[in-house]
Design a protein around this motif. Structure first.
Motif, short mmCIF file in Angstrom:
data_model
loop_
_atom_site.label_atom_id
_atom_site.label_comp_id
_atom_site.label_asym_id
_atom_site.label_seq_id
_atom_site.Cartn_x
_atom_site.Cartn_y
_atom_site.Cartn_z
N ASP A 23 33.10 37.05 39.66
CA ASP A 23 33.43 38.05 40.69
C ASP A 23 34.16 39.21 40.01
O ASP A 23 35.36 39.14 39.75
CB ASP A 23 34.29 37.42 41.78
CG ASP A 23 34.53 38.35 42.97
OD1 ASP A 23 34.48 39.59 42.78
OD2 ASP A 23 34.79 37.84 44.08
N ALA A 24 33.42 40.29 39.73
CA ALA A 24 33.99 41.42 38.98
C ALA A 24 35.16 42.06 39.71
O ALA A 24 36.17 42.44 39.10
CB ALA A 24 32.90 42.45 38.70
N ALA A 25 35.04 42.20 41.05
CA ALA A 25 36.11 42.85 41.82
C ALA A 25 37.39 42.01 41.78
O ALA A 25 38.50 42.54 41.59
CB ALA A 25 35.66 43.06 43.26
N ALA A 26 37.26 40.70 41.94
CA ALA A 26 38.43 39.82 41.90
C ALA A 26 39.05 39.81 40.51
O ALA A 26 40.28 39.81 40.35
CB ALA A 26 38.04 38.41 42.32
N ALA A 28 39.08 42.20 38.42
CA ALA A 28 39.81 43.46 38.23
C ALA A 28 41.22 43.35 38.82
O ALA A 28 42.19 43.86 38.24
CB ALA A 28 39.04 44.61 38.89
N VAL A 29 41.33 42.68 39.97
CA VAL A 29 42.65 42.46 40.58
C VAL A 29 43.51 41.58 39.68
O VAL A 29 44.69 41.85 39.46
CB VAL A 29 42.51 41.82 41.97
CG1 VAL A 29 43.88 41.47 42.54
CG2 VAL A 29 41.77 42.77 42.92
N ASP A 31 43.23 41.23 36.46
CA ASP A 31 43.61 42.05 35.29
C ASP A 31 44.84 42.89 35.60
O ASP A 31 45.77 42.99 34.79
CB ASP A 31 42.45 42.96 34.89
CG ASP A 31 41.33 42.21 34.18
OD1 ASP A 31 41.58 41.10 33.70
OD2 ASP A 31 40.20 42.75 34.12
N ASP A 32 44.82 43.51 36.77
CA ASP A 32 45.93 44.37 37.17
C ASP A 32 47.23 43.58 37.31
O ASP A 32 48.30 44.02 36.88
CB ASP A 32 45.60 45.08 38.49
CG ASP A 32 46.72 46.03 38.92
OD1 ASP A 32 46.95 47.02 38.21
OD2 ASP A 32 47.34 45.78 39.98
N LEU A 369 44.81 38.29 47.34
CA LEU A 369 43.42 38.18 46.88
C LEU A 369 42.70 36.99 47.51
O LEU A 369 41.50 37.07 47.81
CB LEU A 369 43.42 38.05 45.35
CG LEU A 369 42.06 37.82 44.67
CD1 LEU A 369 41.13 39.00 44.91
CD2 LEU A 369 42.24 37.58 43.18
#
Length: 491
Positions: A23-26, A28-29, A31-32, A369
């Protein structure tokens, strides 16, 4: 901070990376959140329009790099963080980030958005080689309750997001007086994901304290009395860790003082006292009336703009009292402005528990998330999160602090005040927790911690202690045990 908090949060994020590997969007979260865990503490500077946010930020940093006029850039959320070389990066809502030119005029950093309207800018990030930014990142926000709903909305969206944790770990909230709108904002911030971290993360500042006494030389004394009154206000006390009076304009100018400023104050100090007092009845009279001969109206106008009448009066008094060295004068003006007290307060309220605040923010971000994702996918992650919640003593301290400042624990007032101090409500160092002097030695700390441990153990074992107070007693006992365990063993 104990390893269970910061390391536990990092381990949770590692598990989340495995769960959301596709899940690329998750990711990214995640990573942040991992980046946030490694970076310095994030402290936002907020307040109503004209509260002096950028001025105070410049004072803390020690350089005039935040724009204080009403230009385009004051409508944009701006991050100030440590960097080895000066750099300004513009992050638009759409498109790729771009670097802005770094230019200075008359010692001030000048921002130019070029052909990008402020409404299209998500944020500016200023990397700056200032030692003051080593331990925390400062975030300057547009004025709340601005006449422009768009400008006010930017601060609200950043500090009070509806469906995500706020990007700030703590807030310095500036106010000129205590108004209902100030209380409403602080209540809202406490209800955000950051507030749900289980502690009060805001420090209130009377940022234009010199105006309270109409610019008199004793204005800061009057402001300190009012700040103490506000800190005990039943509406504000559950929302802010304290109220600190600061003459923001004087603090900024003292930290960026020039030789010309010192020379001007020296000339004024040499004037006839009666003539000088007549000049300083108002800023207009000060600029307009003649004298001293070496200061023209433009130089006096610059002095008023930089120091205000309060700062000029105080500077003249110090020079007449024998403080003539420019460096000593600058340091004394900064101290008298209240800036030193503010920086010390930021240190012991926020920096000493930075790891706990960052770890809790990462966990809250992960909780956000997981909302809306099928339980069968996240069951193991939620179980690990619950284990960290209950096992990390730092988080238990944060939750107790929240209870102590809101609903209460069932303890009497004396024990509640001591409990708040012992679990780090007024600073996380052992000396501050135990009410000792900052330079207390190991023997003094050990003795005080052992006495507290014995006293609270007796309270916990007392059959008359309210059941609702027992949880608080257990947390305090664990904090005392932790302080004793951290002391070097006697040889």
């Amino acid at each position: 901070m104990k390893e269970s908090g910061i390391a536990g949060a990092a381990e949770l994020l590692g598990q989340a990376r495995e769960v959301f590997h596709d899940d690329a969007a998750a990711l990214a979260v995640v990573d942040d959140l991992e980046t946030r865990l490694k970076e310095p503490l994030r402290i936002a500077v907020a307040g109503m329009v004209k509260a002096g946010k950028s001025t105070l930020l410049n004072a803390i940093i020690g350089e005039e790099i935040a724009p204080t006029d009403a230009g385009e850039c004051t409508r944009v959320v701006t991050w100030y963080r440590y960097g080895h070389t000066p750099k300004i990066t513009l992050y638009p809502y759409r498109g790729v980030p771009r670097t802005l030119p770094v230019t200075r005029e008359d010692g001030r950093l000048v921002f130019s958005l070029g052909d990008t309207p402020a409404d299209d800018v998500e944020r500016l990030v200023v990397d700056w080689p200032s030692a003051s930014l080593h331990d925390f990142t400062l975030i300057d926000t547009p004025g709340i309750a601005s006449l422009s709903q768009d400008v006010s909305g930017r601060s609200t969206a950043f500090l009070l997001p509806e469906d995500a944790p706020t990007a700030a770990d703590a807030v310095i909230y500036l106010m000129r007086h205590l108004h209902a709108s100030d209380v409403r904002f602080l209540e809202s911030f406490k209800d955000t994901a950051a507030g749900q971290s289980g502690t009060v993360n805001a420090l209130a500042v009377l940022s234009r304290a010199d105006e309270i006494g109409a610019g008199r030389i004793d204005s800061l004394i009057s402001a300190a009395v009012i700040a103490d009154k506000y800190s005990r206000d039943q509406n504000l006390k559950p929302l802010a860790l304290g109220v600190v009076p600061v003459a923001g304009l004087l603090a900024q100018s003292a930290r960026t003082m020039r030789q010309a400023d010192c020379d001007a104050l020296t000339l004024l100090a040499q004037m006839d006292r009666n003539q000088r007092e007549r000049m300083m009845l108002s800023a207009d009279r000060f600029i307009r009336l003649e004298g001293p001969g070496e200061l023209d109206p433009a130089a006096k106008a610059s002095l008023v703009q930089r120091f205000g009448l309060f700062g000029i009066r105080l500077g003249v008094a110090l020079v007449r009292g024998g403080t003539t060295d420019p460096t000593e004068l600058a340091h004394e003006l900064a101290r008298r402005s209240g800036l030193g007290t503010l920086i010390d307060t930021i240190g012991y309220l926020f920096q000493t528990r930075a790891d706990a605040l960052k770890a809790r923010a990462a966990v809250v971000g992960l909780e956000s998330l997981l909302r809306g994702i099928p339980k069968e996918r996240t069951a193991s992650l939620e179980a690990a999160m619950e284990k960290l919640h209950t096992g990390a003593h730092e988080f238990r301290e944060l939750r107790l602090l929240a209870v102590l400042r809101t609903s209460g624990t069932g303890l009497d007032g004396h024990h509640e005040a001591e409990a708040e101090r012992l679990v780090g409500g007024r600073g996380s160092t052992a000396a501050l927790r135990l009410g000792l002097e900052p330079d207390a030695d190991t023997g003094q700390i050990t003795e005080a911690a052992r006495n507290c441990l014995n006293r609270w153990r007796l309270l916990a074992e007392n059959p008359l202690t309210e059941p609702t107070a027992l949880d608080a007693c257990r947390v305090v006992l664990r904090s005392c045990e932790g302080m004793l365990a951290s002391m070097p063993a006697a040889h």
